[in-house]
Write a protein that holds these residues in place. Structure first.
Motif, short mmCIF file in Angstrom:
data_model
loop_
_atom_site.label_atom_id
_atom_site.label_comp_id
_atom_site.label_asym_id
_atom_site.label_seq_id
_atom_site.Cartn_x
_atom_site.Cartn_y
_atom_site.Cartn_z
N MET A 274 0.83 -1.21 0.00
CA MET A 274 0.00 0.00 0.00
C MET A 274 0.86 1.26 0.00
N LYS A 275 1.94 1.24 0.76
CA LYS A 275 2.84 2.40 0.78
C LYS A 275 3.39 2.67 -0.61
N SER A 276 3.79 1.61 -1.31
CA SER A 276 4.34 1.81 -2.65
C SER A 276 3.25 2.27 -3.62
N GLU A 277 2.02 1.76 -3.48
CA GLU A 277 0.93 2.19 -4.35
C GLU A 277 0.56 3.66 -4.10
N LEU A 278 0.67 4.11 -2.86
CA LEU A 278 0.36 5.49 -2.53
C LEU A 278 1.36 6.47 -3.14
N LYS A 279 2.53 5.98 -3.53
CA LYS A 279 3.56 6.83 -4.12
C LYS A 279 3.63 6.74 -5.64
N ARG B 13 2.84 7.31 -9.59
CA ARG B 13 2.56 8.53 -10.35
C ARG B 13 1.11 8.58 -10.84
N ARG B 14 0.56 7.42 -11.14
CA ARG B 14 -0.81 7.38 -11.66
C ARG B 14 -1.82 7.63 -10.55
N TRP B 15 -2.68 8.61 -10.79
CA TRP B 15 -3.69 9.00 -9.83
C TRP B 15 -4.61 7.84 -9.47
N SER B 16 -5.00 7.04 -10.46
CA SER B 16 -5.94 5.94 -10.21
C SER B 16 -5.35 4.90 -9.26
N LEU B 17 -4.06 4.63 -9.37
CA LEU B 17 -3.42 3.67 -8.45
C LEU B 17 -3.40 4.22 -7.03
N ARG B 18 -3.11 5.50 -6.90
CA ARG B 18 -3.10 6.12 -5.57
C ARG B 18 -4.50 6.11 -4.96
N MET B 19 -5.51 6.39 -5.76
CA MET B 19 -6.88 6.40 -5.26
C MET B 19 -7.33 5.00 -4.84
#
Length: 96
Positions: free
Chosen positions: A57-62, A64-70
């Motif tokens: 989750m930490k890596s997904e939160l960082k 570049r793609r907005w959809s992955l962070r969301m």
């Protein structure tokens, strides 16, 4: 996953390092967190996510793609990953 949420025994539920298994576990946990409303189940979901999905989750939160962070933010909320609040705050302040 259902057996784990009922009994608390992980058994062969241990995720390996493949992204596909992480995604499958995340999708299963999302479905169960939406359907089951027991405090006991919420605790087990949170415990499992804290133990096995925190780094992912930490890596997904960082990303570049907005959809992955969301998607990661939704999972953090669904899995009751309160221990990531500090990390989220740091990312919020950094983006300002």
């Amino acid at each position: 996953m259902f057996h784990f949420l009922q009994s608390g025994e992980e058994g062969s539920l241990q995720p390996d390092k493949t992204e596909e298994k992480f995604i499958a576990l995340i999708e299963l946990l999302n479905e169960y967190s939406n359907v089951l409303d027991s405090e006991d189940v919420k605790g087990k979901i949170s415990e499992f996510a804290n133990k096995h999905l925190t780094n992912y989750m930490k890596s997904e939160l960082k990303q570049r793609r907005w959809s992955l962070r969301m998607n990661a933010l939704y999972s953090v909320e669904d899995f009751y990953m309160n221990h990531l609040v500090g990390e989220l705050h740091k990312l919020y302040v950094k983006k300002m």
